[in-house]
Design an enzyme around this catalytic site. Structure first.
Site, PDB file in Angstrom:
ATOM      1  N   CYS A 181      39.638  56.985  50.957  1.00  0.00           N
ATOM      2  CA  CYS A 181      40.757  56.058  50.767  1.00  0.00           C
ATOM      3  C   CYS A 181      41.958  56.830  50.242  1.00  0.00           C
ATOM      4  O   CYS A 181      41.851  57.528  49.231  1.00  0.00           O
ATOM      5  CB  CYS A 181      40.377  54.955  49.788  1.00  0.00           C
ATOM      6  SG  CYS A 181      41.779  53.945  49.308  1.00  0.00           S
TER       7      CYS A 181
ATOM      8  N   CYS B 254      45.295  53.926  42.697  1.00  0.00           N
ATOM      9  CA  CYS B 254      45.167  52.480  42.578  1.00  0.00           C
ATOM     10  C   CYS B 254      43.993  52.193  41.666  1.00  0.00           C
ATOM     11  O   CYS B 254      42.997  52.878  41.706  1.00  0.00           O
ATOM     12  CB  CYS B 254      44.972  51.899  43.968  1.00  0.00           C
ATOM     13  SG  CYS B 254      43.777  50.597  44.085  1.00  0.00           S
TER      14      CYS B 254
ATOM     15  N   CYS C 136      39.134  50.867  42.784  1.00  0.00           N
ATOM     16  CA  CYS C 136      37.793  51.471  42.838  1.00  0.00           C
ATOM     17  C   CYS C 136      37.642  52.542  41.755  1.00  0.00           C
ATOM     18  O   CYS C 136      38.601  53.164  41.341  1.00  0.00           O
ATOM     19  CB  CYS C 136      37.545  52.118  44.197  1.00  0.00           C
ATOM     20  SG  CYS C 136      37.486  50.941  45.547  1.00  0.00           S
TER      21      CYS C 136
ATOM     22  N   CYS D 235      42.922  48.063  52.405  1.00  0.00           N
ATOM     23  CA  CYS D 235      42.008  48.398  51.324  1.00  0.00           C
ATOM     24  C   CYS D 235      40.588  48.382  51.862  1.00  0.00           C
ATOM     25  O   CYS D 235      40.189  47.459  52.569  1.00  0.00           O
ATOM     26  CB  CYS D 235      42.179  47.377  50.198  1.00  0.00           C
ATOM     27  SG  CYS D 235      40.854  47.451  48.987  1.00  0.00           S
TER      28      CYS D 235
ATOM     29  N   TYR E 274      28.096  27.436  32.105  1.00  0.00           N
ATOM     30  CA  TYR E 274      29.110  28.252  32.793  1.00  0.00           C
ATOM     31  C   TYR E 274      28.846  28.177  34.305  1.00  0.00           C
ATOM     32  O   TYR E 274      28.634  29.187  34.962  1.00  0.00           O
ATOM     33  CB  TYR E 274      29.067  29.714  32.335  1.00  0.00           C
ATOM     34  CG  TYR E 274      29.082  29.930  30.841  1.00  0.00           C
ATOM     35  CD1 TYR E 274      30.287  30.089  30.161  1.00  0.00           C
ATOM     36  CD2 TYR E 274      27.892  29.992  30.122  1.00  0.00           C
ATOM     37  CE1 TYR E 274      30.293  30.310  28.785  1.00  0.00           C
ATOM     38  CE2 TYR E 274      27.894  30.200  28.751  1.00  0.00           C
ATOM     39  CZ  TYR E 274      29.090  30.362  28.084  1.00  0.00           C
ATOM     40  OH  TYR E 274      29.093  30.596  26.727  1.00  0.00           O
TER      41      TYR E 274
ATOM     42  N   ASP F  52      25.504  31.929  32.651  1.00  0.00           N
ATOM     43  CA  ASP F  52      26.216  32.934  33.455  1.00  0.00           C
ATOM     44  C   ASP F  52      27.629  33.054  32.886  1.00  0.00           C
ATOM     45  O   ASP F  52      28.599  32.656  33.534  1.00  0.00           O
ATOM     46  CB  ASP F  52      26.220  32.485  34.926  1.00  0.00           C
ATOM     47  CG  ASP F  52      26.873  33.512  35.833  1.00  0.00           C
ATOM     48  OD1 ASP F  52      27.211  34.607  35.370  1.00  0.00           O
ATOM     49  OD2 ASP F  52      27.051  33.202  37.036  1.00  0.00           O
TER      50      ASP F  52
ATOM     51  N   CYS G 205      27.652  39.623  33.694  1.00  0.00           N
ATOM     52  CA  CYS G 205      28.529  40.588  34.353  1.00  0.00           C
ATOM     53  C   CYS G 205      28.929  41.688  33.367  1.00  0.00           C
ATOM     54  O   CYS G 205      29.780  42.516  33.683  1.00  0.00           O
ATOM     55  CB  CYS G 205      29.756  39.894  34.937  1.00  0.00           C
ATOM     56  SG  CYS G 205      30.654  38.902  33.751  1.00  0.00           S
TER      57      CYS G 205
END
Ligand code: SAH
Length: 450
Positions: free
Chosen positions: A72, A78, A81, A158, A311, A380, A407
């Site tokens: 990329c 950017c 990633c 992208c 959640y 969650d 997460c």
């Protein structure tokens, strides 16, 4: 003592939670972005903090066999990633280790095994895209923020986004140019267009475009509808989100649907879901299915149980649970998501699910007070993890199982420790990669009552 501009050769021995390389030099810790464990790098110290120093790679003296050429042109400028410089095997290995380390070091649990399910698709997997809009040389532009800044790097395409995102972005920029609609200038808090927010239903091919505007009423709406529909034929909805505050949040609080019904639909785990601009929806549909299947398996339902999903967003997990339970309750803070969740129950003919728009902690404490005793609680939460109210309510309701979808491994581990200090035992955990090439990682963990 290290100081700025020192150059030295270091061994990279591990990774930070953001995926930067970690090295040690005479007892001092150095973070080296884009270095891979096992490498020897010549670095320059660019910043010496209280507890860690930061180094920049000058030369990779001994490269890792996992090092790959980035595919990329915007990486790593950017901020999107984190891992385009390593192969996917190394990425999943470090993510797996990160979840494992958090649970053992912060959570204090013993783990023999922690599997990770990597993604099959490493490209074009995101179904949600948000482009900040700004201007360059008096022309509107849209792209991504440079890592850790609010400087916009314009992009043409992208790797992790779907093709429809480029078409929609170009259409909005063309419309801005043609009708002289200004881009938002964050520092002056002036100008109109702040963000382009897109949602795509990967199974239905539907697209929702939400244009975020710093004004009371957007001019040239009919032209925007025409130009966007021409560019993206599968567009289902166009929504304007009016956002006149100085704030980092992408969406504003007032919405106007200027085309379609303001939603998209997508299929997940055999159910059909409507999602509106304000509702949360997992950004990687295919891997979300894998994650949900694992969570459902850990819930171990046989149709007789009562389950509580805290959640719950648009009710995606709740409704999957409801199909295998006697009764399912979902709780979520955002009213638009609860409206979606209720509609989603109807859409799928599910009549044993009930949804509440409330803070998860307050609702859970109220459930506990009313004597509702779910057999299974699924949580969650966002990255900050569970509130102490939720922990207290779980301890009062005493479900046999707590399935924790997370997460953020660090807050997961913190909460696991709190629950395991009381009535719960850690049973198992698994990681599922929903964010290939990015440092985020999802995991799911089962706690059972002692
Ligand atoms: N389980 C859903 C949503 C998970 S994301 C899914 O997989 O799609 C986390 C959700 O928690 C978001 O929808 C967010 O709006 C909601 N949320 C954040 N803080 C909350 C709180 N204090 N109480 C209830 N919901 C909250």
């Amino acid at each position: 003592m290290l100081k700025n501009n020192d150059t030295l050769s270091v061994q990279i021995t591990g990774y930070t939670s953001d995926g930067e390389g970690v090295a040690r030099h005479e007892g001092e810790v150095i973070f080296v972005p884009h270095a891979i464990a096992g490498e020897t790098c010549k670095i320059r110290i660019v910043n010496v903090g209280k507890t860690v120093a930061h180094g920049k790679i000058l030369q990779i003296e001994v490269p890792s066999p996992h090092r790959v050429e980035s595919d990329c042109p915007y990486f790593p400028r950017c901020g999107g990633c984190d891992f385009r410089h390593m192969d996917y095997g190394e990425e999943t290995a470090l993510k797996r280790k990160r979840v494992m380390d958090a649970l053992t070091r912060i959570g204090g649990v013993e783990i023999d095994e922690l599997p990770i399910t990597g993604a099959k698709e490493l490209y074009g997997y995101r179904n949600k895209v948000q482009f900040p809009v700004g201007s360059r040389k008096n022309q509107p532009c849209a792209g991504f923020f440079r890592a850790r800044t609010h400087e916009i790097i314009p992009i043409d395409t992208c790797r992790i986004q779907p093709a429809c995102a480029d078409k929609a972005r170009e259409a909005v920029l063309n419309w801005m140019q043609k009708y002289r609609i200004s881009a938002y200038d964050e520092s002056a808090h002036r100008g109109y267009i702040r963000h382009i927010h897109l949602r795509c239903g990967f199974k239905t091919d539907e697209v929702l475009c939400c244009v975020v505007a710093n004004c009371k009423d957007l001019p040239q709406k009919a032209a925007l509808v025409r130009m966007l529909r021409e560019a993206v034929p599968s567009l289902r909805s166009i929504v304007i989100s009016y956002h006149q505050k100085r704030a980092n949040t992408v969406l504003g609080d007032r919405f106007e649907t200027i085309f379609g019904d303001g939603i998209i639909e997508d299929m997940l785990c055999g159910l059909r879901f409507r999602i509106s601009a304000r509702s949360f929806y997992q950004v990687n549909r295919d891997q979300a299915e894998v994650l949900y299947e694992k969570a459902l398996a850990l819930a171990d339902l046989d149709g007789t149980q009562t389950v509580l999903d805290l959640y719950c967003g648009a009710g995606t997990i709740t409704l999957c649970l409801a199909k295998r339970a006697k009764k399912a309750y979902g709780v979520e803070l955002i009213d638009a998501a609860i409206e979606d969740a209720k509609q989603n129950a109807l859409r799928n003919g599910i009549d044993n699910a009930e949804f509440f728009c409330a803070d998860a902690g307050q609702a859970a404490l109220r459930f506990a007070k009313e004597g509702i005793t779910p057999d299974v609680i699924v949580v969650d939460p966002p990255r900050k993890g569970l509130s102490t109210d939720v922990i207290d309510a779980i301890l009062q309701m005493k479900p046999a199982r707590v399935v924790y979808v997370s997460c953020d491994p660090a807050t997961l581990a913190r909460d696991v420790k709190l629950l395991c200090a009381e009535d719960y035992t850690f049973s198992c955990a698994e990681a599922v990669d929903l964010f290939p090439r990015c440092a985020h990682i999802e995991s799911v963990c089962l706690l059972t009552r002692k």
